[in-house]
Design a protein around this motif. Structure first.
Motif, PDB file in Angstrom:
ATOM      1  N   PHE A  30      12.559 -24.055 -12.719  1.00 19.12           N
ATOM      2  CA  PHE A  30      12.564 -25.409 -12.554  1.00 19.12           C
ATOM      3  C   PHE A  30      12.397 -26.409 -12.991  1.00 19.12           C
ATOM      4  O   PHE A  30      13.213 -26.162 -14.146  1.00 19.12           O
ATOM      5  CB  PHE A  30      10.797 -25.460 -12.775  1.00 19.12           C
ATOM      6  CG  PHE A  30       9.912 -24.197 -11.728  1.00 19.12           C
ATOM      7  CD1 PHE A  30       9.909 -24.202 -10.465  1.00 19.12           C
ATOM      8  CD2 PHE A  30      10.160 -22.079 -12.371  1.00 19.12           C
ATOM      9  CE1 PHE A  30       8.981 -23.638  -9.725  1.00 19.12           C
ATOM     10  CE2 PHE A  30       9.477 -21.103 -10.961  1.00 19.12           C
ATOM     11  CZ  PHE A  30       9.135 -21.800 -10.221  1.00 19.12           C
ATOM     12  N   ASP A  31      12.439 -27.704 -12.737  1.00 19.54           N
ATOM     13  CA  ASP A  31      13.131 -28.767 -13.005  1.00 19.54           C
ATOM     14  C   ASP A  31      12.459 -29.787 -13.899  1.00 19.54           C
ATOM     15  O   ASP A  31      12.429 -29.645 -15.061  1.00 19.54           O
ATOM     16  CB  ASP A  31      14.013 -29.597 -11.951  1.00 19.54           C
ATOM     17  CG  ASP A  31      15.289 -29.639 -11.404  1.00 19.54           C
ATOM     18  OD1 ASP A  31      16.332 -29.936 -12.523  1.00 19.54           O
ATOM     19  OD2 ASP A  31      15.320 -28.734 -10.627  1.00 19.54           O
ATOM     20  N   VAL A  32      10.931 -29.337 -13.767  1.00 19.25           N
ATOM     21  CA  VAL A  32       9.928 -29.592 -14.302  1.00 19.25           C
ATOM     22  C   VAL A  32       8.759 -28.870 -14.740  1.00 19.25           C
ATOM     23  O   VAL A  32       8.518 -27.886 -13.716  1.00 19.25           O
ATOM     24  CB  VAL A  32       8.775 -30.901 -13.601  1.00 19.25           C
ATOM     25  CG1 VAL A  32       8.072 -31.401 -14.153  1.00 19.25           C
ATOM     26  CG2 VAL A  32      10.098 -31.792 -12.732  1.00 19.25           C
ATOM     27  N   VAL A  33       8.619 -28.894 -15.937  1.00 15.55           N
ATOM     28  CA  VAL A  33       7.329 -27.688 -16.630  1.00 15.55           C
ATOM     29  C   VAL A  33       6.096 -28.820 -17.022  1.00 15.55           C
ATOM     30  O   VAL A  33       5.775 -29.098 -17.485  1.00 15.55           O
ATOM     31  CB  VAL A  33       7.693 -26.868 -16.746  1.00 15.55           C
ATOM     32  CG1 VAL A  33       6.203 -25.568 -17.597  1.00 15.55           C
ATOM     33  CG2 VAL A  33       9.266 -25.752 -16.373  1.00 15.55           C
ATOM     34  N   VAL A  41      -2.793 -41.194  -5.638  1.00 14.98           N
ATOM     35  CA  VAL A  41      -1.871 -40.931  -6.642  1.00 14.98           C
ATOM     36  C   VAL A  41      -1.696 -39.082  -7.147  1.00 14.98           C
ATOM     37  O   VAL A  41      -3.098 -38.883  -7.307  1.00 14.98           O
ATOM     38  CB  VAL A  41      -2.493 -41.525  -7.994  1.00 14.98           C
ATOM     39  CG1 VAL A  41      -1.002 -41.574  -9.239  1.00 14.98           C
ATOM     40  CG2 VAL A  41      -2.339 -43.556  -7.534  1.00 14.98           C
ATOM     41  N   ASP A  42      -0.440 -38.714  -6.622  1.00 16.07           N
ATOM     42  CA  ASP A  42      -0.140 -37.471  -7.125  1.00 16.07           C
ATOM     43  C   ASP A  42      -0.337 -37.065  -8.707  1.00 16.07           C
ATOM     44  O   ASP A  42       0.769 -36.974  -9.719  1.00 16.07           O
ATOM     45  CB  ASP A  42       1.076 -37.755  -6.539  1.00 16.07           C
ATOM     46  CG  ASP A  42       1.144 -35.718  -6.903  1.00 16.07           C
ATOM     47  OD1 ASP A  42       0.070 -34.954  -6.849  1.00 16.07           O
ATOM     48  OD2 ASP A  42       2.332 -35.136  -6.298  1.00 16.07           O
ATOM     49  N   MET A  43      -1.621 -36.610  -9.641  1.00 15.26           N
ATOM     50  CA  MET A  43      -1.389 -36.339 -10.569  1.00 15.26           C
ATOM     51  C   MET A  43      -2.180 -34.914 -10.886  1.00 15.26           C
ATOM     52  O   MET A  43      -2.271 -34.138  -9.542  1.00 15.26           O
ATOM     53  CB  MET A  43      -2.270 -37.315 -11.245  1.00 15.26           C
ATOM     54  CG  MET A  43      -2.153 -38.522 -11.957  1.00 15.26           C
ATOM     55  SD  MET A  43      -3.938 -39.339 -12.253  1.00 15.26           S
ATOM     56  CE  MET A  43      -3.014 -38.892 -14.348  1.00 15.26           C
ATOM     57  N   ALA A  87      16.201 -39.389 -13.168  1.00 13.39           N
ATOM     58  CA  ALA A  87      15.519 -39.352 -11.796  1.00 13.39           C
ATOM     59  C   ALA A  87      14.175 -39.946 -12.713  1.00 13.39           C
ATOM     60  O   ALA A  87      14.000 -41.137 -12.408  1.00 13.39           O
ATOM     61  CB  ALA A  87      15.528 -38.442 -10.914  1.00 13.39           C
ATOM     62  N   LEU A  88      13.875 -39.347 -13.492  1.00 17.59           N
ATOM     63  CA  LEU A  88      12.543 -40.472 -14.470  1.00 17.59           C
ATOM     64  C   LEU A  88      13.462 -41.303 -15.159  1.00 17.59           C
ATOM     65  O   LEU A  88      12.516 -42.345 -14.807  1.00 17.59           O
ATOM     66  CB  LEU A  88      11.831 -39.421 -15.633  1.00 17.59           C
ATOM     67  CG  LEU A  88      10.818 -40.350 -16.283  1.00 17.59           C
ATOM     68  CD1 LEU A  88       9.569 -40.891 -15.509  1.00 17.59           C
ATOM     69  CD2 LEU A  88      10.715 -39.401 -17.783  1.00 17.59           C
ATOM     70  N   ILE A 143       4.175 -41.537 -12.202  1.00 14.60           N
ATOM     71  CA  ILE A 143       5.318 -40.845 -12.180  1.00 14.60           C
ATOM     72  C   ILE A 143       6.133 -39.596 -12.149  1.00 14.60           C
ATOM     73  O   ILE A 143       6.833 -39.677 -11.359  1.00 14.60           O
ATOM     74  CB  ILE A 143       5.950 -42.262 -12.561  1.00 14.60           C
ATOM     75  CG1 ILE A 143       5.721 -43.527 -12.792  1.00 14.60           C
ATOM     76  CG2 ILE A 143       7.628 -41.889 -13.033  1.00 14.60           C
ATOM     77  CD1 ILE A 143       6.240 -44.587 -14.028  1.00 14.60           C
ATOM     78  N   VAL A 144       6.537 -39.001 -13.025  1.00 15.40           N
ATOM     79  CA  VAL A 144       6.731 -37.334 -13.509  1.00 15.40           C
ATOM     80  C   VAL A 144       6.764 -37.167 -11.408  1.00 15.40           C
ATOM     81  O   VAL A 144       7.736 -36.219 -11.201  1.00 15.40           O
ATOM     82  CB  VAL A 144       6.296 -36.629 -14.397  1.00 15.40           C
ATOM     83  CG1 VAL A 144       6.996 -35.416 -14.630  1.00 15.40           C
ATOM     84  CG2 VAL A 144       6.830 -37.364 -15.723  1.00 15.40           C
ATOM     85  N   PRO A 145       5.855 -37.114 -11.461  1.00 12.93           N
ATOM     86  CA  PRO A 145       5.558 -36.245 -10.143  1.00 12.93           C
ATOM     87  C   PRO A 145       6.148 -36.955  -8.758  1.00 12.93           C
ATOM     88  O   PRO A 145       6.519 -36.183  -7.684  1.00 12.93           O
ATOM     89  CB  PRO A 145       3.549 -36.182  -9.784  1.00 12.93           C
ATOM     90  CG  PRO A 145       3.386 -36.422 -11.069  1.00 12.93           C
ATOM     91  CD  PRO A 145       4.398 -37.228 -12.103  1.00 12.93           C
TER      92      PRO A 145
END
Length: 327
Positions: free
Chosen positions: A125-128, A158-160, A177-178, A191-193
């Motif tokens: 996983f890239d984001v945890v 907004v996807d949170m 990417a961020l 922004i992270v999602p």
């Protein structure tokens, strides 16, 4: 055998002299645990970002640096805000880190969730996301307003991640990417999602603050929520249009009602329509001007291209550069 990945844990600090000695100790123990378990590289670091503190926070960070090479720090020349402190830490850590974790210094986020995050990253996983398992430690007001905010953001498109703040792990490519997002009003939780890489969650029980006071009083929380809304959605502008249409329909109804009452002689001619017009139009104008002003304000901020932060001292780059040269 593949080389172990280097982890940098980024800790924004603002007037944290009361909690920093304990939080630094607990974070160091977790990093040592991961190094001893051969899950991360021995060159992994703790990066403290002093966001213009007025107490002994920076001197404590410097004392920590003298005791162990894992401790590093940077100091802002003034207070630039929590989100900018995170951005500074991530920007500086990016060239030398294979993964980063952001966590606040107040020990409310359980540091024992860090090994689980690392394991999830190593699993692909890239984001945890660090997600609270409950909000039992919050007051009734804070809990309900937080839930209302998440619901509002969801309806605005907004996807949170609910019950997630800024406790998260990012891989190197996710962090890259961020950092490609160039806007100044960085609302990281939204922004992270948008990065879109494989993501998962690690749940933990949030603790009471170890010491000190919250750096997010009601005023800052409201400003933070407003930033989130106006940074991600134009739906408020469309709501103004709908409100304007509704006001026109209401005004027509009032005019018809006033004419009927006027023919019956029940009102002073002109009074109802005048008062209704003043209240309706004035209210709509004030709301419209306020919300449009938020967007214009953000445009004004963006076109000036001011730096997000100014670093006064940087012990992280020199220390990491020395360790790399020794390798």
């Amino acid at each position: 055998m593949a080389a172990l990945q280097q982890l940098t844990i980024i800790v924004p600090c603002y007037n944290e002299q009361e909690v920093l000695p304990e939080s630094s100790k607990e974070l160091l123990a977790v990093v040592r645990q991961l190094i001893d378990a051969h899950l991360i590289a021995a060159t992994s670091r703790l990066l403290f970002v002093d966001d213009g503190s007025h107490d002994r926070t920076w001197s404590i960070i410097q004392d920590l640096e003298a005791t162990d090479p894992i401790y590093t720090g940077i100091k802002f020349s003034r207070n630039c805000g929590h989100q900018n402190a995170l951005m500074a830490g991530m920007t500086i850590a990016y060239p030398v880190s294979d993964m980063i974790i952001t966590i606040d210094a107040d020990l409310q986020d359980d540091v024992q969730a860090i090994p689980k995050m690392v394991q999830q990253h190593l699993a692909g996983f890239d984001v945890v996301y660090g997600v609270r398992s409950s909000r039992d430690t919050d007051t009734f007001f804070k809990r309900d307003t937080a839930l209302a905010f998440y619901n509002l953001m969801r309806h605005l498109g907004v996807d949170m991640v609910p019950n997630h703040a800024d406790y998260r792990l990012l891989s190197k490519r996710a962090l890259g990417a961020l950092l490609s997002f160039r806007e100044r009003n960085m609302f990281l939780r939204g922004i992270v999602p948008l990065v879109g890489y494989p993501a998962t969650k690690v749940y933990y029980a949030r603790k009471p603050r170890y010491a000190g006071t919250s750096k997010y009083p009601l005023k800052k929380m409201l400003a933070f929520a407003l930033d989130g809304i106006t940074s991600f959605s134009i739906i408020p502008i469309r709501m103004i249009l709908n409100l304007g249409i509704l006001s026109v329909v209401g005004a027509i109804i009032v005019i018809v009602y006033s004419l009927i009452q006027n023919f019956r002689g029940n009102v002073i001619p002109g009074w109802t329509s005048l008062m209704t017009s003043i209240w309706f139009i004035s209210g709509v104008q004030l709301i419209a001007i306020s919300i449009i002003g938020e967007y214009i304000g953000k445009i004004f901020t963006e076109v000036k291209h001011r730096p997000r932060y100014i670093i006064q001292e940087d012990d992280f780059t020199s220390k990491v550069g020395q360790s790399k040269s020794l390798d």
